[in-house]
Design a protein around this motif. Structure first.
Motif, PDB file in Angstrom:
ATOM      1  N   SER A  49      38.139  20.502  50.755  1.00  0.00           N
ATOM      2  CA  SER A  49      37.795  21.367  49.414  1.00  0.00           C
ATOM      3  C   SER A  49      37.073  22.454  49.695  1.00  0.00           C
ATOM      4  O   SER A  49      36.441  22.452  50.738  1.00  0.00           O
ATOM      5  N   CYS A  50      37.159  23.585  48.930  1.00  0.00           N
ATOM      6  CA  CYS A  50      36.167  24.734  49.261  1.00  0.00           C
ATOM      7  C   CYS A  50      35.908  25.559  47.998  1.00  0.00           C
ATOM      8  O   CYS A  50      36.656  25.199  46.841  1.00  0.00           O
ATOM      9  N   LEU A  51      34.751  26.100  47.763  1.00  0.00           N
ATOM     10  CA  LEU A  51      34.473  26.773  46.396  1.00  0.00           C
ATOM     11  C   LEU A  51      34.060  28.200  47.278  1.00  0.00           C
ATOM     12  O   LEU A  51      33.336  28.437  48.009  1.00  0.00           O
ATOM     13  N   LEU A  52      34.605  29.232  46.301  1.00  0.00           N
ATOM     14  CA  LEU A  52      34.323  30.539  46.830  1.00  0.00           C
ATOM     15  C   LEU A  52      33.893  31.295  45.456  1.00  0.00           C
ATOM     16  O   LEU A  52      34.575  31.002  44.558  1.00  0.00           O
ATOM     17  N   LYS A  53      32.868  31.969  45.695  1.00  0.00           N
ATOM     18  CA  LYS A  53      32.147  32.776  44.798  1.00  0.00           C
ATOM     19  C   LYS A  53      32.169  34.263  45.309  1.00  0.00           C
ATOM     20  O   LYS A  53      31.240  34.395  46.279  1.00  0.00           O
ATOM     21  N   LEU A  54      32.844  35.117  44.698  1.00  0.00           N
ATOM     22  CA  LEU A  54      32.793  36.403  44.941  1.00  0.00           C
ATOM     23  C   LEU A  54      32.512  37.521  43.796  1.00  0.00           C
ATOM     24  O   LEU A  54      33.405  37.542  42.950  1.00  0.00           O
ATOM     25  N   GLY A  55      31.224  37.872  43.578  1.00  0.00           N
ATOM     26  CA  GLY A  55      31.016  38.555  42.372  1.00  0.00           C
ATOM     27  C   GLY A  55      31.068  37.618  41.236  1.00  0.00           C
ATOM     28  O   GLY A  55      30.568  36.697  41.548  1.00  0.00           O
ATOM     29  N   GLY A  56      31.871  37.984  40.210  1.00  0.00           N
ATOM     30  CA  GLY A  56      32.031  37.131  39.198  1.00  0.00           C
ATOM     31  C   GLY A  56      33.260  36.313  39.188  1.00  0.00           C
ATOM     32  O   GLY A  56      33.684  35.633  38.326  1.00  0.00           O
ATOM     33  N   THR A  57      33.868  36.156  40.298  1.00  0.00           N
ATOM     34  CA  THR A  57      35.147  35.513  40.546  1.00  0.00           C
ATOM     35  C   THR A  57      34.978  34.080  41.288  1.00  0.00           C
ATOM     36  O   THR A  57      34.218  34.209  42.176  1.00  0.00           O
ATOM     37  N   ILE A  58      35.222  32.982  40.681  1.00  0.00           N
ATOM     38  CA  ILE A  58      34.958  31.562  41.273  1.00  0.00           C
ATOM     39  C   ILE A  58      36.328  31.055  41.624  1.00  0.00           C
ATOM     40  O   ILE A  58      37.306  31.105  40.609  1.00  0.00           O
ATOM     41  N   VAL A  59      36.768  30.490  42.820  1.00  0.00           N
ATOM     42  CA  VAL A  59      37.980  29.883  43.113  1.00  0.00           C
ATOM     43  C   VAL A  59      37.541  28.617  43.644  1.00  0.00           C
ATOM     44  O   VAL A  59      36.634  28.459  44.796  1.00  0.00           O
ATOM     45  N   MET A  60      38.144  27.369  43.199  1.00  0.00           N
ATOM     46  CA  MET A  60      37.972  26.181  43.831  1.00  0.00           C
ATOM     47  C   MET A  60      39.354  25.482  44.292  1.00  0.00           C
ATOM     48  O   MET A  60      40.299  25.615  43.556  1.00  0.00           O
ATOM     49  N   VAL A  61      39.313  25.016  45.595  1.00  0.00           N
ATOM     50  CA  VAL A  61      40.674  24.587  45.876  1.00  0.00           C
ATOM     51  C   VAL A  61      40.145  22.980  46.501  1.00  0.00           C
ATOM     52  O   VAL A  61      39.106  22.904  47.300  1.00  0.00           O
ATOM     53  N   GLY A  62      41.075  22.207  46.023  1.00  0.00           N
ATOM     54  CA  GLY A  62      41.029  20.905  46.842  1.00  0.00           C
ATOM     55  C   GLY A  62      42.493  20.390  47.090  1.00  0.00           C
ATOM     56  O   GLY A  62      43.551  20.655  46.688  1.00  0.00           O
ATOM     57  N   ILE A  63      42.211  19.705  48.308  1.00  0.00           N
ATOM     58  CA  ILE A  63      43.493  19.220  48.737  1.00  0.00           C
ATOM     59  C   ILE A  63      43.379  17.592  48.950  1.00  0.00           C
ATOM     60  O   ILE A  63      42.560  17.183  49.609  1.00  0.00           O
ATOM     61  N   THR A  64      44.299  17.059  48.589  1.00  0.00           N
ATOM     62  CA  THR A  64      44.466  15.447  48.804  1.00  0.00           C
ATOM     63  C   THR A  64      45.704  14.818  49.375  1.00  0.00           C
ATOM     64  O   THR A  64      46.720  15.743  49.399  1.00  0.00           O
ATOM     65  N   PHE A  65      45.665  13.883  50.253  1.00  0.00           N
ATOM     66  CA  PHE A  65      46.925  13.579  51.094  1.00  0.00           C
ATOM     67  C   PHE A  65      46.933  11.845  50.850  1.00  0.00           C
ATOM     68  O   PHE A  65      46.125  11.319  50.636  1.00  0.00           O
TER      69      PHE A  65
END
Length: 86
Positions: A49-65
């Motif tokens: 998983s990762c979390l990206l914050k760029l200015g006012g934009t927030i993106v979170m990604v999670g991968i499960t197997f």
């Protein structure tokens, strides 16, 4: 095929004027960037998983197997499942 403009003439002028005056519409100069934060392994129930914050934009990604054995009668077949939430 006719070319369709992406921006209006007023938008183009705004962009060009900003570049020439070395200032963006949010007040940053041309060499400044937005605050950036990148963190990994932020979801403890995911395999990645990762979390990206760029200015006012927030993106979170999670991968499960999920790993399982294939059936003996179809050893070359399997399943891939993907889910996207927004």
């Amino acid at each position: 095929m006719p070319r369709v403009p992406i921006a209006s003439e007023d938008e183009r002028k705004f962009i060009v004027d900003g570049i020439q005056s070395q200032c963006r519409n949010d007040g940053r100069d041309c060499r400044s960037y937005r605050p950036l934060l990148l963190a990994t392994d932020v979801i403890n129930t995911a395999n990645g998983s990762c979390l990206l914050k760029l200015g006012g934009t927030i993106v979170m990604v999670g991968i499960t197997f999920e790993f399982s054995r294939s059936s003996q009668d179809k050893p070359n077949e399997g399943r891939i499942e993907a889910t996207v939430d927004g």
